[in-house]
Design an enzyme around this catalytic site. Structure first.
Site, PDB file in Angstrom:
ATOM      1  CB  SER A 128      24.690  11.576  73.731  1.00  0.00           C
ATOM      2  OG  SER A 128      25.161  11.225  72.456  1.00  0.00           O
ATOM      3  CG  ASP A 134      19.719  13.778  68.212  1.00  0.00           C
ATOM      4  OD1 ASP A 134      19.515  14.092  69.389  1.00  0.00           O
ATOM      5  OD2 ASP A 134      20.813  13.360  67.789  1.00  0.00           O
ATOM      6  CG  HIS A 177      23.180  15.348  70.334  1.00  0.00           C
ATOM      7  ND1 HIS A 177      22.303  14.279  70.239  1.00  0.00           N
ATOM      8  CD2 HIS A 177      24.308  14.859  70.920  1.00  0.00           C
ATOM      9  CE1 HIS A 177      22.899  13.190  70.726  1.00  0.00           C
ATOM     10  NE2 HIS A 177      24.100  13.522  71.155  1.00  0.00           N
TER      11      HIS A 177
END
Length: 510
Positions: A246, A354, A403
């Site tokens: 991330s 995502d 994610h």
């Protein structure tokens, strides 16, 4: 005991070997003690030179040696038992005892490099004796870009801005796991986890002052950790993999060349620096529905980064900065713009759908079937991501709605075209090793450019489980596509086939 070590029965033979070694050591030490008594106080003889032990080849095909000096027992029993323990850990990682599997917290010695609130920054580390591979992981967790939303972040997510309540130990999962069943190729590396407490996508270089309530020192934290690790074994490394998920994945793209340059400047040009960016390849695309830039979630990605880079005093890779005019350095936070400027090899892992990207694009999957316009937007997002990744030689892009992946325990289960992510990473590792020798491409039958061609979210049958946000119950592909507004039965009827056959075709990318 068995709950911690599911492979216990499979490896009893290995345990027997290690126990035999220990017994041999104890017997030998007894003999040595007896010899000391017979010698009547004479000085110790010069120890004989130990025969080199055969190298141990781990499952990642990296050669690590664990030498055992049996003559050292006479002088230092404790040191020898430490060597036996390391051998046990290498041969039998699911040993009956938990052999220091957790990473331990270390605060930076340089107290001027801090988290947002001025508390000391730090890192968790698990050393692997004998290994010359190091993995440094950058944690993710969004960011804040002005005083108001940083105050809110500090109130609600203080762990991401302060080290005051960090635990002393941390258990690694996924690519940070010390268990080969969960981490087939990197389990025996030296593991370093850097907690995210700078809220600046690992780019900031400004200290906390009377004028500014918060420090933003993400880039400086990485630099200081690397500097400190050189005194703890990194100086002998062959490979350093800078990984992150991330915001940490974007942090890899922003810092991997800087780490390579730092090591070279400090006199360690032989350490091969590589990057692994997971779920950090964001697009600066137009939102589905434009909203005011109030907080991180509602603000368009470009506007948030434009504001943030000024607030953080953010730094970007020099080669990327030169590609844009002054004031446009924010472009370097987006993977497809910064990647072509990087010198270090980077492997990109990115879900085609995502969840974080959809969130900032104002597509909120709240349990209700999506509208037709949202459904088209989601499909277009997958196509846009495919286009930005097509020239990336080493990447893994499943058509899933999710994610982050590399620190998930199920990361070995996800496949693209029959290849798992750990396998693809190992192929990449081997290709870089072979390239340094004979400038060849990746090994035959060892793919490293893997991207799903099927067009729908979760059309890949190995995607992670989806749960209904209201009920918490698992949904299969059929239920999920229905939830997303895709009428599988109607489409199958139009095509004159069974719904199951259509789903099979979608799953195979037909």
């Amino acid at each position: 005991m068995n709950s911690y070590c599911p492979c216990l029965q499979k490896r009893m033979k290995t345990v027997t070997i290690v126990h035999s070694v220990v017994l041999l050591v104890l017997l030998q030490s007894g003999v040595l003690e007896g010899r000391k008594g017979l010698r009547g106080g004479r000085g110790n003889p010069q120890p004989r030179r130990a025969q080199p032990s055969p190298p141990y080849r781990d499952r990642g095909e990296a050669t690590e040696s664990f030498s055992l000096d049996f003559t050292a027992v006479e002088g230092n029993m404790d040191n020898f038992m430490t060597q036996v323990k390391n051998l046990a850990q290498s041969l039998y990682p699911c040993s009956v005892q938990k052999l220091d599997d957790d990473m331990k917290l270390h605060f930076l010695e340089n107290a001027t490099v801090t988290c947002n609130d001025g508390t000391p920054a730090g890192y968790y580390m698990k050393e692997s004796k004998g290994s010359k591979r190091w993995l440094i992981f950058l944690e993710g967790g969004w960011y804040c870009f002005n005083k108001e939303n940083c105050d809110s972040r500090y109130e609600n997510m203080r762990r991401l801005m302060s080290s005051a309540k960090w635990p002393r130990n941390k258990t690694g999962t996924g690519i940070l796991s010390p268990q080969p069943e969960e981490n087939p190729y990197w389990w025996n590396a030296n593991m370093v986890f850097i907690p995210y407490c700078s809220s600046d996508v690992w780019s900031g270089a400004s200290a906390k002052t009377d004028r500014y309530d918060y420090a933003f020192m993400g880039a400086l934290i990485i630099r200081e950790v690397v500097k400190e690790l050189l005194t703890k074994g990194l100086d002998n490394a062959k490979v350093l993999l800078l990984a992150g998920s991330s915001a940490g994945g974007t942090g890899v793209l922003l810092n991997v060349d800087r780490v390579a340059e730092q090591l070279e400047e400090m006199g360690y040009p032989g350490i091969q620096v590589r990057g692994l960016s997971d779920s950090g390849w964001f697009l600066d695309n137009k939102q589905y529905r434009c909203t005011d830039c109030v907080d991180t979630i509602s603000c368009a990605p470009t506007e948030a980064i434009k504001r943030g880079i000024k607030y953080w005093n953010g730094v970007v890779p020099e080669r990327c900065r030169q590609q844009f005019r002054e004031g446009e350095e924010w472009n370097c936070f987006f993977g497809y713009k910064v990647y072509p400027t990087l010198k270090s090899p980077v492997f990109v892992v990115q879900w085609l759908f995502d969840e974080a990207q959809l969130t900032v694009d104002n597509i909120h999957l709240t349990g209700q079937p999506v509208q037709e316009g949202q459904w088209r937007y989601i499909q277009n997002l997958g196509n846009e991501l495919r286009n930005t990744l097509k020239d990336v030689p080493a990447m893994f892009a499943p058509a899933c709605l999710s994610h982050e992946i590399i620190t998930r325990s199920y990361w070995t289960d996800i496949q693209v075209k029959g290849t798992s992510l750990p396998r693809a990473l190992n192929c990449w590792d081997r290709s870089l090793h072979d390239n340094s020798k004979n400038n060849k491409g990746p090994p035959k039958g060892c793919p490293i450019h893997l991207i799903d061609s099927c067009p729908w979210p979760h059309c890949n049958p190995t995607c992670p489980t989806i749960r209904d946000q209201f009920t918490g119950q698992e949904m299969d592909v059929f239920q999920f596509l229905m939830h997303m507004g895709f009428d599988v039965q109607k489409m199958a009827q139009q095509q004159g086939m069974e719904p199951g056959k259509l789903l099979g075709m979608l799953s195979s990318g037909s």
